[in-house]
Scaffold this motif. Structure first.
Motif, PDB file in Angstrom:
ATOM      1  N   SER A  32     -12.832  45.608 -25.079  1.00 53.44           N
ATOM      2  CA  SER A  32     -11.731  46.528 -25.326  1.00 53.44           C
ATOM      3  C   SER A  32     -12.157  47.938 -24.922  1.00 53.44           C
ATOM      4  O   SER A  32     -12.779  48.652 -25.691  1.00 53.44           O
ATOM      5  N   ALA A  33     -11.844  48.289 -23.678  1.00 48.37           N
ATOM      6  CA  ALA A  33     -12.220  49.609 -23.166  1.00 48.37           C
ATOM      7  C   ALA A  33     -11.587  50.704 -24.024  1.00 48.37           C
ATOM      8  O   ALA A  33     -10.471  50.533 -24.519  1.00 48.37           O
ATOM      9  N   PRO A  34     -12.288  51.827 -24.221  1.00 50.57           N
ATOM     10  CA  PRO A  34     -13.571  52.189 -23.602  1.00 50.57           C
ATOM     11  C   PRO A  34     -14.789  51.815 -24.444  1.00 50.57           C
ATOM     12  O   PRO A  34     -15.885  52.286 -24.164  1.00 50.57           O
ATOM     13  N   CYS A  35     -14.628  50.978 -25.458  1.00 47.91           N
ATOM     14  CA  CYS A  35     -15.743  50.622 -26.331  1.00 47.91           C
ATOM     15  C   CYS A  35     -16.889  50.045 -25.506  1.00 47.91           C
ATOM     16  O   CYS A  35     -16.663  49.224 -24.610  1.00 47.91           O
ATOM     17  N   ASP A  36     -18.098  50.456 -25.830  1.00 47.04           N
ATOM     18  CA  ASP A  36     -19.271  49.992 -25.079  1.00 47.04           C
ATOM     19  C   ASP A  36     -20.316  49.375 -26.012  1.00 47.04           C
ATOM     20  O   ASP A  36     -21.511  49.439 -25.762  1.00 47.04           O
ATOM     21  N   ARG A  37     -19.830  48.736 -27.098  1.00 44.56           N
ATOM     22  CA  ARG A  37     -20.748  48.090 -28.026  1.00 44.56           C
ATOM     23  C   ARG A  37     -21.010  46.651 -27.581  1.00 44.56           C
ATOM     24  O   ARG A  37     -20.310  46.088 -26.748  1.00 44.56           O
ATOM     25  N   PHE A  38     -22.042  46.052 -28.186  1.00 49.50           N
ATOM     26  CA  PHE A  38     -22.413  44.670 -27.906  1.00 49.50           C
ATOM     27  C   PHE A  38     -22.138  43.809 -29.137  1.00 49.50           C
ATOM     28  O   PHE A  38     -22.061  44.308 -30.258  1.00 49.50           O
ATOM     29  N   LEU A  39     -21.999  42.518 -28.906  1.00 52.18           N
ATOM     30  CA  LEU A  39     -21.746  41.574 -29.987  1.00 52.18           C
ATOM     31  C   LEU A  39     -22.257  40.204 -29.600  1.00 52.18           C
ATOM     32  O   LEU A  39     -22.583  39.960 -28.432  1.00 52.18           O
ATOM     33  N   LEU A  40     -22.313  39.305 -30.575  1.00 50.25           N
ATOM     34  CA  LEU A  40     -22.543  37.887 -30.298  1.00 50.25           C
ATOM     35  C   LEU A  40     -21.207  37.181 -30.450  1.00 50.25           C
ATOM     36  O   LEU A  40     -20.550  37.309 -31.485  1.00 50.25           O
ATOM     37  N   ARG A  41     -20.795  36.465 -29.414  1.00 51.16           N
ATOM     38  CA  ARG A  41     -19.529  35.733 -29.490  1.00 51.16           C
ATOM     39  C   ARG A  41     -19.633  34.664 -30.566  1.00 51.16           C
ATOM     40  O   ARG A  41     -20.566  33.877 -30.583  1.00 51.16           O
ATOM     41  N   THR A  42     -18.662  34.647 -31.457  1.00 47.69           N
ATOM     42  CA  THR A  42     -18.693  33.682 -32.551  1.00 47.69           C
ATOM     43  C   THR A  42     -17.461  32.783 -32.577  1.00 47.69           C
ATOM     44  O   THR A  42     -17.502  31.717 -33.155  1.00 47.69           O
ATOM     45  N   HIS A  43     -16.367  33.219 -31.977  1.00 46.73           N
ATOM     46  CA  HIS A  43     -15.129  32.440 -32.002  1.00 46.73           C
ATOM     47  C   HIS A  43     -14.647  32.222 -30.574  1.00 46.73           C
ATOM     48  O   HIS A  43     -13.882  33.016 -30.036  1.00 46.73           O
ATOM     49  N   GLY A  44     -15.117  31.144 -29.972  1.00 49.25           N
ATOM     50  CA  GLY A  44     -14.664  30.831 -28.621  1.00 49.25           C
ATOM     51  C   GLY A  44     -14.998  31.929 -27.633  1.00 49.25           C
ATOM     52  O   GLY A  44     -16.154  32.300 -27.458  1.00 49.25           O
ATOM     53  N   ARG A  45     -13.944  32.505 -27.056  1.00 50.19           N
ATOM     54  CA  ARG A  45     -14.141  33.493 -26.009  1.00 50.19           C
ATOM     55  C   ARG A  45     -14.007  34.924 -26.520  1.00 50.19           C
ATOM     56  O   ARG A  45     -13.855  35.846 -25.748  1.00 50.19           O
ATOM     57  N   ARG A  46     -14.031  35.106 -27.811  1.00 46.78           N
ATOM     58  CA  ARG A  46     -13.850  36.446 -28.369  1.00 46.78           C
ATOM     59  C   ARG A  46     -14.861  37.426 -27.788  1.00 46.78           C
ATOM     60  O   ARG A  46     -16.059  37.177 -27.787  1.00 46.78           O
ATOM     61  N   HIS A  47     -14.340  38.558 -27.315  1.00 47.11           N
ATOM     62  CA  HIS A  47     -15.196  39.588 -26.739  1.00 47.11           C
ATOM     63  C   HIS A  47     -14.933  40.946 -27.385  1.00 47.11           C
ATOM     64  O   HIS A  47     -15.108  41.973 -26.740  1.00 47.11           O
ATOM     65  N   TRP A  48     -14.502  40.951 -28.641  1.00 45.90           N
ATOM     66  CA  TRP A  48     -14.220  42.216 -29.310  1.00 45.90           C
ATOM     67  C   TRP A  48     -15.237  42.415 -30.409  1.00 45.90           C
ATOM     68  O   TRP A  48     -15.577  41.500 -31.150  1.00 45.90           O
ATOM     69  N   CYS A  49     -15.692  43.657 -30.540  1.00 49.47           N
ATOM     70  CA  CYS A  49     -16.739  43.935 -31.523  1.00 49.47           C
ATOM     71  C   CYS A  49     -16.179  44.203 -32.911  1.00 49.47           C
ATOM     72  O   CYS A  49     -16.925  44.215 -33.880  1.00 49.47           O
ATOM     73  N   SER A  50     -14.860  44.436 -33.010  1.00 52.66           N
ATOM     74  CA  SER A  50     -14.270  44.766 -34.300  1.00 52.66           C
ATOM     75  C   SER A  50     -12.782  44.456 -34.281  1.00 52.66           C
ATOM     76  O   SER A  50     -12.180  44.287 -33.209  1.00 52.66           O
ATOM     77  N   THR A  51     -12.189  44.385 -35.450  1.00 52.76           N
ATOM     78  CA  THR A  51     -10.745  44.189 -35.549  1.00 52.76           C
ATOM     79  C   THR A  51      -9.997  45.318 -34.859  1.00 52.76           C
ATOM     80  O   THR A  51      -8.991  45.100 -34.184  1.00 52.76           O
ATOM     81  N   ARG A  52     -10.503  46.532 -35.018  1.00 54.84           N
ATOM     82  CA  ARG A  52      -9.863  47.689 -34.398  1.00 54.84           C
ATOM     83  C   ARG A  52      -9.807  47.532 -32.873  1.00 54.84           C
ATOM     84  O   ARG A  52      -8.770  47.772 -32.251  1.00 54.84           O
ATOM     85  N   CYS A  53     -10.914  47.095 -32.283  1.00 55.30           N
ATOM     86  CA  CYS A  53     -10.937  46.911 -30.826  1.00 55.30           C
ATOM     87  C   CYS A  53     -10.043  45.741 -30.413  1.00 55.30           C
ATOM     88  O   CYS A  53      -9.370  45.799 -29.384  1.00 55.30           O
ATOM     89  N   GLY A  54     -10.026  44.673 -31.208  1.00 56.51           N
ATOM     90  CA  GLY A  54      -9.165  43.541 -30.897  1.00 56.51           C
ATOM     91  C   GLY A  54      -7.698  43.918 -30.950  1.00 56.51           C
ATOM     92  O   GLY A  54      -6.910  43.543 -30.064  1.00 56.51           O
ATOM     93  N   ASP A  55      -7.311  44.676 -31.970  1.00 55.30           N
ATOM     94  CA  ASP A  55      -5.921  45.130 -32.084  1.00 55.30           C
ATOM     95  C   ASP A  55      -5.536  46.005 -30.895  1.00 55.30           C
ATOM     96  O   ASP A  55      -4.426  45.898 -30.363  1.00 55.30           O
TER      97      ASP A  55
END
Length: 202
Positions: A163-186
């Motif tokens: 979710s641009a411009p966020c530049d954080r990293f994460l470990l994918r836990t739910h399929g193809r999820r690539h968002w580091c937070s609910t805020r970025c996913g929304d």
């Protein structure tokens, strides 16, 4: 940055990304982030906030006083860890200087008190400067944690927030999820919905 500004920075910080509960190095890499509208934060911007971050992650005790040189060492190592994470996510060759920096952090901590001599006491065992030693141990722990993540089975799960411009990293836990937070996913879902309404996405 003064104490009030540092406190405001903590308030605007995103919650820990998926995987940060398993790898402190992931949370370490994410102590800086870019937010929308030209905003961002750096939880290691000043010695006070750096000390709080280390204490919160059980890497030192709250009574250890950090100086700017120590905070700068933390920010420097963070930059190298982020570079290694980005290279892994992109499938690129990791920067040589970042590999060297992480290895230096791993090797910097003596496993036992050093042997020293002075005219008054003769030979004796000494520890490094308490603050410097505490930071060195913390950085060695974070470097080892990053190395474990990058070489272990979870390395394939490492991802950059989508979710641009966020530049954080994460470990994918739910399929193809690539968002580091609910805020970025929304924000990403809202951007897709806006694009569909305007006919810019099929």
């Amino acid at each position: 940055m003064n104490e009030t500004m540092a406190a405001d920075t903590v308030k605007t910080a995103l919650p820990p990304a998926p995987g940060a509960d398993r790898y402190r190095s992931l949370d370490f890499a994410n102590t800086t982030a870019t937010l929308p509208a030209g905003q961002g934060y750096d939880l290691l911007a000043v010695p006070e906030s750096s000390m709080r971050w280390l204490a919160t992650h059980d890497l030192t005790t709250p009574d250890v006083q950090l100086y700017e040189v120590c905070a700068q060492r933390m920010r420097t190592l963070r930059g190298h860890v982020r570079a290694l994470f980005a290279a892994r996510v992109d499938g690129a060759t990791p920067p040589e200087e970042s590999l060297r920096a992480v290895n230096e952090a791993l090797a910097a901590v003596p496993t036992a008190p050093l042997l020293a001599w002075d005219g008054a006491q003769g030979l004796r065992r000494i520890q490094a400067h308490p603050t410097d030693q505490a930071v060195s141990h913390a950085l060695a722990t974070l470097a080892a944690d990053a190395a474990d993540l990058l070489t272990g089975p979870d390395a394939v799960l490492l991802a950059a927030c989508g979710s641009a411009p966020c530049d954080r990293f994460l470990l994918r836990t739910h399929g193809r999820r690539h968002w580091c937070s609910t805020r970025c996913g929304d924000r990403a879902r809202a951007a897709r919905a806006y694009a569909r309404r305007n006919g810019t996405v099929n």
